[in-house]
Design an enzyme around this catalytic site. Structure first.
Site, mmCIF file in Angstrom:
data_model
loop_
_atom_site.group_PDB
_atom_site.id
_atom_site.type_symbol
_atom_site.label_atom_id
_atom_site.label_comp_id
_atom_site.label_asym_id
_atom_site.label_seq_id
_atom_site.Cartn_x
_atom_site.Cartn_y
_atom_site.Cartn_z
ATOM 1 N N CYS A 25 0.853 -1.200 0.000
ATOM 2 C CA CYS A 25 0.000 0.000 0.000
ATOM 3 C C CYS A 25 0.883 1.242 0.000
ATOM 4 O O CYS A 25 0.589 2.229 -0.684
ATOM 5 C CB CYS A 25 -0.918 0.021 1.216
ATOM 6 S SG CYS A 25 -2.405 -0.992 1.067
ATOM 7 N N ASP A 48 10.971 -6.233 -8.654
ATOM 8 C CA ASP A 48 11.197 -6.889 -7.366
ATOM 9 C C ASP A 48 12.590 -6.510 -6.865
ATOM 10 O O ASP A 48 13.556 -6.453 -7.616
ATOM 11 C CB ASP A 48 11.066 -8.412 -7.522
ATOM 12 C CG ASP A 48 10.933 -9.108 -6.186
ATOM 13 O OD1 ASP A 48 9.838 -9.635 -5.908
ATOM 14 O OD2 ASP A 48 11.918 -9.131 -5.409
ATOM 15 N N HIS A 64 -6.006 -2.294 -1.490
ATOM 16 C CA HIS A 64 -5.524 -3.426 -0.704
ATOM 17 C C HIS A 64 -6.482 -4.617 -0.762
ATOM 18 O O HIS A 64 -7.659 -4.493 -0.426
ATOM 19 C CB HIS A 64 -5.330 -3.032 0.768
ATOM 20 C CG HIS A 64 -4.722 -4.145 1.568
ATOM 21 N ND1 HIS A 64 -3.365 -4.270 1.753
ATOM 22 C CD2 HIS A 64 -5.286 -5.217 2.170
ATOM 23 C CE1 HIS A 64 -3.129 -5.357 2.449
ATOM 24 N NE2 HIS A 64 -4.278 -5.957 2.728
ATOM 25 N N HIS A 116 -0.065 -9.687 -5.000
ATOM 26 C CA HIS A 116 0.915 -9.298 -6.029
ATOM 27 C C HIS A 116 1.193 -10.496 -6.906
ATOM 28 O O HIS A 116 1.343 -11.613 -6.425
ATOM 29 C CB HIS A 116 2.216 -8.785 -5.398
ATOM 30 C CG HIS A 116 2.793 -9.695 -4.363
ATOM 31 N ND1 HIS A 116 2.292 -9.764 -3.074
ATOM 32 C CD2 HIS A 116 3.796 -10.587 -4.432
ATOM 33 C CE1 HIS A 116 2.976 -10.655 -2.393
ATOM 34 N NE2 HIS A 116 3.897 -11.186 -3.200
HETATM 35 P P1 5GP Z 1 6.035 -13.006 -1.801
HETATM 36 O O1 5GP Z 1 7.162 -13.700 -1.072
HETATM 37 O O2 5GP Z 1 5.045 -12.379 -0.825
HETATM 38 O O3 5GP Z 1 5.354 -13.843 -2.860
HETATM 39 O O4 5GP Z 1 6.703 -11.837 -2.631
HETATM 40 C C1 5GP Z 1 7.094 -10.645 -2.037
HETATM 41 C C2 5GP Z 1 8.149 -10.068 -2.928
HETATM 42 O O5 5GP Z 1 8.330 -8.715 -2.596
HETATM 43 C C3 5GP Z 1 9.520 -10.756 -2.800
HETATM 44 O O6 5GP Z 1 9.901 -11.296 -4.057
HETATM 45 C C4 5GP Z 1 10.443 -9.634 -2.334
HETATM 46 O O7 5GP Z 1 11.725 -9.694 -2.927
HETATM 47 C C5 5GP Z 1 9.690 -8.389 -2.741
HETATM 48 N N1 5GP Z 1 9.913 -7.247 -1.894
HETATM 49 C C6 5GP Z 1 9.941 -7.225 -0.537
HETATM 50 N N2 5GP Z 1 10.165 -5.984 -0.089
HETATM 51 C C7 5GP Z 1 10.263 -5.192 -1.197
HETATM 52 C C8 5GP Z 1 10.495 -3.800 -1.363
HETATM 53 O O8 5GP Z 1 10.624 -3.025 -0.409
HETATM 54 N N3 5GP Z 1 10.549 -3.335 -2.640
HETATM 55 C C9 5GP Z 1 10.413 -4.172 -3.726
HETATM 56 N N4 5GP Z 1 10.476 -3.619 -4.949
HETATM 57 N N5 5GP Z 1 10.176 -5.496 -3.596
HETATM 58 C C10 5GP Z 1 10.119 -6.006 -2.337
HETATM 59 ZN ZN ZN Z 2 -1.826 -3.213 1.047
#
Ligand code: 5GP
Ligand code: ZN
Length: 130
Positions: A25, A48, A64, A116
Site C-alpha cells: 500500500c 522486485d 488493498h 501481487h
Molecule cells: P512473496 O514472497 O510475498 O510472494 O513476494 C514478495 C516479494 O516482494 C519478494 O519477491 C520480495 O523480494 C519483494 N519485496 C519485498 N520488499 C520489497 C520492497 O521493499 N521493494 C520491492 N520492490 N520489492 C520487495
Molecule cells: Zn496493502
C-alpha cells in the site's frame, strides 16, 4: 460470490482499506519508493527488490486485497487488469512470454499480504518450486 475459508493462522484481512502497515500500500501511494515500470488505471508494476529471473516485476492493485483469492472474489475485473498489465510488462521488458505467480498463504511463500503477481521472464525458466 465464492465463499473464502481461512484457517485461524491466516494473516489479517483489510478489505479495500489501505492499512498503514502494508508495504505494498505504501509503495502504491508513493510513500515508499520503487522502480515502477508500468501503470494501468488501478494497478502498477515495479521491479522486485530481489529478482529471481532477468525479468522479475510485481504487479499489484492500488487497492488493498490480501491475496489473489480475495481479489478474485471481491473484484474479478481488477484481477484481469493485473493480468493485462503483466502481459504489457512482459512485452515491453522481455519477449512477451512470462510466468505469472501468485503465492497465496505463508506455506506457498507469500510474505507480503497485499496481493501481487510475480511476472517472471527474460530467460528459459526452470520448474522446481519444491
Ligand atoms: P512473496 O514472497 O510475498 O510472494 O513476494 C514478495 C516479494 O516482494 C519478494 O519477491 C520480495 O523480494 C519483494 N519485496 C519485498 N520488499 C520489497 C520492497 O521493499 N521493494 C520491492 N520492490 N520489492 C520487495
Ligand atoms: Zn496493502
Amino acid at each position: 460470490m465464492l465463499a473464502v475459508h481461512r484457517s485461524p493462522s491466516s494473516p489479517p484481512v483489510y478489505p479495500g482499506a489501505m492499512p498503514s502497515d502494508c508495504l505494498f500500500c505504501r509503495i502504491a501511494s508513493g510513500e515508499v519508493p520503487a522502480d515502477v515500470v508500468a501503470r494501468s488505471p488501478r494497478a502498477l508494476a515495479f521491479r522486485d527488490i530481489d529478482p529471481k529471473a532477468p525479468l522479475h516485476v510485481l504487479v499489484i492493485p492500488q487497492e488493498h486485497h490480501a491475496d489473489v483469492t480475495q481479489l478474485a472474489a471481491a473484484d474479478p475485473a481488477l484481477l484481469a487488469e493485473l493480468v493485462e498489465l503483466a502481459d504489457q510488462v512482459a512485452g515491453s521488458e522481455a519477449d512477451g512470454q512470462f510466468r505469472l505467480v501468485f503465492n497465496t498463504g505463508p506455506t506457498s511463500g507469500q510474505s507480503v499480504f497485499h496481493v501481487h503477481g510475480h511476472v517472471l521472464g527474460g530467460a528459459r525458466l526452470g520448474w522446481t518450486p519444491a
